[in-house]
Design an enzyme around this catalytic site. Structure first.
Site, mmCIF file in Angstrom:
data_model
loop_
_atom_site.group_PDB
_atom_site.id
_atom_site.type_symbol
_atom_site.label_atom_id
_atom_site.label_comp_id
_atom_site.label_asym_id
_atom_site.label_seq_id
_atom_site.Cartn_x
_atom_site.Cartn_y
_atom_site.Cartn_z
ATOM 1 N N THR A 139 0.839 -1.209 0.000
ATOM 2 C CA THR A 139 0.000 0.000 0.000
ATOM 3 C C THR A 139 0.871 1.255 0.000
ATOM 4 O OG1 THR A 139 -1.697 -1.175 1.231
ATOM 5 C CG2 THR A 139 -1.807 1.211 1.288
ATOM 6 N N LYS A 199 6.057 1.449 12.904
ATOM 7 C CA LYS A 199 5.993 1.764 14.341
ATOM 8 C C LYS A 199 6.223 0.544 15.216
ATOM 9 C CE LYS A 199 1.826 1.253 12.413
ATOM 10 N NZ LYS A 199 1.162 1.789 11.263
ATOM 11 N N VAL A 258 3.631 7.520 12.747
ATOM 12 C CA VAL A 258 2.497 7.966 13.572
ATOM 13 C C VAL A 258 1.647 8.949 12.774
ATOM 14 C CG1 VAL A 258 1.767 9.048 15.737
ATOM 15 C CG2 VAL A 258 3.956 7.851 15.638
ATOM 16 N N GLY A 297 -0.025 9.032 9.734
ATOM 17 C CA GLY A 297 -0.111 9.280 8.288
ATOM 18 C C GLY A 297 0.316 10.702 7.974
ATOM 19 N N GLY A 318 -6.812 -0.166 2.348
ATOM 20 C CA GLY A 318 -5.365 -0.104 2.609
ATOM 21 C C GLY A 318 -5.016 0.577 3.916
ATOM 22 N N GLU A 336 -3.458 -2.807 9.086
ATOM 23 C CA GLU A 336 -2.167 -3.486 9.031
ATOM 24 C C GLU A 336 -2.332 -4.816 8.292
ATOM 25 O OE1 GLU A 336 0.791 -2.084 10.315
ATOM 26 O OE2 GLU A 336 -0.622 -0.441 10.338
ATOM 27 N N LYS A 383 2.463 3.490 18.599
ATOM 28 C CA LYS A 383 2.531 4.914 18.239
ATOM 29 C C LYS A 383 2.642 5.785 19.491
ATOM 30 C CE LYS A 383 -0.155 4.309 13.993
ATOM 31 N NZ LYS A 383 -1.522 4.194 13.469
ATOM 32 N N GLY A 387 -3.743 4.948 5.040
ATOM 33 C CA GLY A 387 -4.017 4.807 3.606
ATOM 34 C C GLY A 387 -2.799 5.212 2.787
HETATM 35 P P1 NAP Z 1 1.626 -3.992 2.845
HETATM 36 O O1 NAP Z 1 0.623 -3.427 1.897
HETATM 37 O O2 NAP Z 1 1.340 -5.267 3.492
HETATM 38 O O3 NAP Z 1 3.007 -4.086 2.049
HETATM 39 C C1 NAP Z 1 4.147 -4.662 2.594
HETATM 40 C C2 NAP Z 1 5.223 -4.756 1.529
HETATM 41 O O4 NAP Z 1 6.430 -5.206 2.121
HETATM 42 C C3 NAP Z 1 4.894 -5.726 0.394
HETATM 43 O O5 NAP Z 1 5.406 -5.238 -0.811
HETATM 44 C C4 NAP Z 1 5.634 -7.003 0.798
HETATM 45 O O6 NAP Z 1 6.094 -7.766 -0.309
HETATM 46 C C5 NAP Z 1 6.837 -6.439 1.526
HETATM 47 N N1 NAP Z 1 7.255 -7.313 2.624
HETATM 48 C C6 NAP Z 1 6.587 -7.595 3.745
HETATM 49 N N2 NAP Z 1 7.286 -8.457 4.514
HETATM 50 C C7 NAP Z 1 8.411 -8.729 3.839
HETATM 51 C C8 NAP Z 1 9.536 -9.559 4.088
HETATM 52 N N3 NAP Z 1 9.619 -10.277 5.196
HETATM 53 N N4 NAP Z 1 10.523 -9.593 3.172
HETATM 54 C C9 NAP Z 1 10.433 -8.862 2.047
HETATM 55 N N5 NAP Z 1 9.398 -8.068 1.752
HETATM 56 C C10 NAP Z 1 8.403 -8.004 2.631
HETATM 57 O O7 NAP Z 1 1.926 -2.951 4.022
HETATM 58 P P2 NAP Z 1 1.665 -1.369 4.051
HETATM 59 O O8 NAP Z 1 0.253 -1.111 4.424
HETATM 60 O O9 NAP Z 1 2.217 -0.745 2.855
HETATM 61 O O10 NAP Z 1 2.512 -0.962 5.352
HETATM 62 C C11 NAP Z 1 3.910 -0.944 5.313
HETATM 63 C C12 NAP Z 1 4.453 -0.343 6.595
HETATM 64 O O11 NAP Z 1 3.965 0.991 6.721
HETATM 65 C C13 NAP Z 1 4.040 -1.049 7.875
HETATM 66 O O12 NAP Z 1 5.070 -0.923 8.814
HETATM 67 C C14 NAP Z 1 2.826 -0.260 8.329
HETATM 68 O O13 NAP Z 1 2.628 -0.355 9.730
HETATM 69 C C15 NAP Z 1 3.270 1.125 7.953
HETATM 70 N N6 NAP Z 1 2.176 2.075 7.760
HETATM 71 C C16 NAP Z 1 1.120 1.753 6.974
HETATM 72 C C17 NAP Z 1 0.111 2.663 6.786
HETATM 73 C C18 NAP Z 1 -1.088 2.355 5.933
HETATM 74 O O14 NAP Z 1 -2.020 3.148 5.944
HETATM 75 N N7 NAP Z 1 -1.098 1.284 5.178
HETATM 76 C C19 NAP Z 1 0.177 3.903 7.405
HETATM 77 C C20 NAP Z 1 1.291 4.216 8.200
HETATM 78 C C21 NAP Z 1 2.280 3.283 8.374
HETATM 79 P P3 NAP Z 1 5.065 -8.474 -1.345
HETATM 80 O O15 NAP Z 1 4.473 -7.325 -2.100
HETATM 81 O O16 NAP Z 1 5.870 -9.354 -2.186
HETATM 82 O O17 NAP Z 1 4.069 -9.175 -0.481
HETATM 83 N N1 HSE Z 2 -3.151 0.523 10.372
HETATM 84 C C1 HSE Z 2 -2.830 1.849 10.716
HETATM 85 C C2 HSE Z 2 -4.092 2.609 11.035
HETATM 86 C C3 HSE Z 2 -2.095 2.521 9.597
HETATM 87 O O1 HSE Z 2 -5.183 2.126 10.715
HETATM 88 O O2 HSE Z 2 -3.996 3.682 11.624
HETATM 89 C C4 HSE Z 2 -1.565 3.880 9.950
HETATM 90 O O3 HSE Z 2 -0.526 3.787 10.881
#
Ligand code: NAP
Ligand code: HSE
Length: 593
Positions: free
Chosen positions: A264, A347, A374, A376, A428, A431, A446, A543
């Site tokens: 995402t 985080k 923390v 977005g 998206g 987690e 966070k 997101g």
């Molecule tokens: P996601 O959609 O699940 O994407 C994770 C990505 O990392 C995928 O491309 C996956 O590869 C790769 N990956 C995961 N584990 C791996 C491993 N062990 N070795 C190699 N590659 C690996 O997650 P996301 O929502 O983008 O979130 C990513 C990070 O940002 C997390 O720490 C999350 O807490 C943080 N975050 C997310 C948001 C949100 O709104 N989504 C907001 C703030 C912070 P594949 O594509 O091959 O599966």
């Molecule tokens: N899963 C987290 C949330 C992503 O819903 O707030 C942003 O850190």
């Protein structure tokens, strides 16, 4: 005390096409996260003004000035609407104020009017509610209420006029070149030298095609300073009551970025970085499954399943947006040992790492940027950092999990828990393992980061009391609603008697509480200082785009810091000037408004 205001003016060369709006968003966000209130003045994008003029003259011969003014100002109105939409997608709260809402009064010349007055209170009132106001430049209203234009390049004048009336701390005119270039005696541009500072007279002499002369005269008459720079720049030219001083233009090579994660958030970050090939080169992308079909065209040679391969590609900077603690911990450790800057949104990893918490408690490190971990696009850590530097925080309270807030909001409206969670996952926000969200653990991580920075001591996740949005929550939402309250999952860190107490708990809040007003995936963080004054930041907390804007904000800061470390003030290169100019030399364009 009010936050300082900065006026940013985005010229038509900066907004050359619809794809350029994310760059403008990033420039606005750069100031928002510094705690500034932004007034973004926009020109029509690209050659819109020329096209509208051409259309009017081709079709209608010599049009009436009044009709022409009405037609031409639509270019700026569209730009303002587009920037508003782009800010909304990125989760940065903004309001558009047009010349009528501003009461921007002009003299009576229809196509080359002088600005006379505007309602500064309308801007200040909007900036109390949102950090950004977008204003279409170039036009105002005559005494009879009909439109008047401020002359060609008139958005520069709008920006300086508003900056003056608002007593803004800074006015920056954003162009596709990073400042005024020196002009050779034969009139050609010296691409290797720019003005670090330039007098008004020099701006008028050499800045003709780049800045509206009338705007320079307006500033000169008031002793007003302004900056001419490219988006992302740390410098450019400071114009005002200064002597002319030159500095070399040093082009910096693109920053080599190793990206861990292409989900995402990673996809958003990749799209942004790959759209800036002059400033960034993605040298590798770590994924779990390199053979998987991707929603974006990524050169296959960039993908790797090995962290060692990724780090072997000699990155200047690592961006970790993959989540989890396994390989991500290896990246954190490698960056620390090699002193390579790391930008991370993880985080869970960061809060679980005692060295990170200790580092935050000491005031953070330029080598570890974790704003996106923390809130977005909500600049929560940035606010806490600013207030912690003053040593005045007594409490931090926030809605800091978008997924839980989204679920609680749906339940409040009578919706179903599982359907709301599925919706949050599809959007998206959640987690990869949504247990982290609904159990309250994500909030705990966070809060651990926020509290460690706020109170100057490590606050490990294990010390934080936790509640989530589990079984029985529907009944609590209903009970709160029946009392006219709103149920929120609130993270609180409170300092008292030398102790820091932290908890994540469901709380029924009065409907007019700032955290109750935080809807859907929005986050809000309220920091109370020693005088009891509350400082609130809010916006979209989860997101793709709200998180991307925050990660990219850290990446841009890291590039500036790397450039300073390598050779002094950095040089930002603009895509369009490089495409348009011979051998990558920046070229000047006439701004259309
Ligand atoms: P996601 O959609 O699940 O994407 C994770 C990505 O990392 C995928 O491309 C996956 O590869 C790769 N990956 C995961 N584990 C791996 C491993 N062990 N070795 C190699 N590659 C690996 O997650 P996301 O929502 O983008 O979130 C990513 C990070 O940002 C997390 O720490 C999350 O807490 C943080 N975050 C997310 C948001 C949100 O709104 N989504 C907001 C703030 C912070 P594949 O594509 O091959 O599966
Ligand atoms: N899963 C987290 C949330 C992503 O819903 O707030 C942003 O850190």
């Amino acid at each position: 005390m009010r936050d300082p205001i900065i006026v940013l003016k985005f010229g038509s060369s900066v907004l050359a096409g619809a794809d350029d709006f994310p760059i403008a968003v990033q420039e606005v966000y750069r100031e928002v996260r510094r705690g500034r209130r932004v007034v973004a003045v926009v020109s029509a994008h690209g050659d819109t003004t020329e096209r509208l003029l051409h259309e009017a003259r081709e079709r209608w011969g010599e049009p009436q000035p009044e009709s022409l003014a009405r037609l031409l100002e639509t270019g700026e109105a569209r730009s303002a609407a587009r920037l508003g939409l782009a800010l909304d997608a990125a989760g940065v709260p903004a309001r558009i104020l047009d010349p009528v809402q501003l009461d921007l009064a002009t003299s009576d010349e229809v196509l080359d009017a002088e600005p006379l007055a505007f309602r500064a209170r309308a801007v200040h009132a909007a900036l109390v509610r949102v950090p950004v106001v977008v204003v279409p430049g170039f036009s105002g209203r005559r005494a009879d209420g009909s439109p008047a234009l401020l002359g060609r390049g008139g958005s520069d004048l709008t920006a300086l006029f508003l900056a003056h009336g608002l007593q803004a701390a800074e006015c920056r005119l954003l162009k596709d070149v990073d400042g005024l270039l020196r002009v050779h005696p034969d009139g050609s541009l010296d691409h290797g030298t720019r003005y670090a500072t330039a007098s008004y007279a020099e701006c008028l002499r050499v800045g003709g095609p780049l800045i509206q002369p009338k705007a320079v005269e307006f500033a000169a008459a008031r002793g007003q300073s302004f900056r001419i720079a490219a988006c992302g720049s740390g410098g450019g030219t400071l114009a005002g009551p200064y002597p002319n001083r030159f500095e070399p233009v040093v082009a910096k090579p693109p920053t080599r970025v190793a990206l861990a994660g292409l989900g995402t958030v990673g996809l958003g970050v990749y799209r942004w970085l790959s759209g800036q090939p002059e400033n960034f080169q993605v040298v590798g992308i770590l994924v779990r499954d390199a053979g998987r079909q991707r929603a974006v065209d990524v050169p296959v040679q960039l993908l790797t399943e090995s962290a060692d391969h990724l780090l072997g590609r000699d990155p200047d900077l690592v961006v970790e947006v993959m989540g989890g603690e396994g390989p991500a911990a290896g990246l954190l450790d490698w960056c620390r040992r090699q002193q390579v800057p790391l930008v991370s949104a993880n985080k869970q990893l960061l809060a679980g790492d005692p060295e990170t918490l200790a580092c935050l408690a000491r005031g953070g490190s330029p080598e570890l940027a974790l704003a996106a971990s923390v809130g977005g696009s909500v600049p929560a850590l940035e606010l806490v950092d600013r207030l912690a530097r003053l040593g005045t925080i007594s409490q931090v309270q926030g809605v800091i999990n978008g997924t839980c807030n989204f679920i609680l909001d749906r339940l409040h409206e009578g919706g179903d828990f599982q359907a709301a969670l599925t919706e949050a996952q599809l959007a998206g926000m959640a987690e990869a393992d949504p247990y982290l969200d609904v159990s309250g653990l994500d909030c705990v991580y966070k809060l651990s980061l926020l509290a460690s920075r706020a109170f100057g001591r490590p606050v490990p996740p294990g010390s934080i009391q936790r509640e989530g949005v589990g079984a029985g929550v529907e009944a609590r939402v209903r009970a709160a609603r029946d009392r006219g309250q709103v149920l929120r999952l609130v993270a609180t860190a409170l300092k008292g008697q030398g102790e820091v107490g932290c908890r994540v708990a469901l709380e029924a809040l009065p409907a007019d509480h700032p955290l109750a007003a935080c809807r859907q995936e929005k986050n809000a963080v309220l920091v109370t200082d020693a005088e009891g004054v509350g400082h609130l930041v809010e916006g979209k907390g989860a997101g793709r785009w709200p998180t991307t804007v925050s990660v990219v904000g850290d990446v841009l800061d890291a590039r500036r810091a790397l450039a300073r470390r390598q050779t002094g003030p950095e040089q930002v290169r603009s895509t369009r000037s490089i495409q348009a100019g011979a051998e990558g030399a920046p070229t000047r364009r006439r701004e259309s408004a």
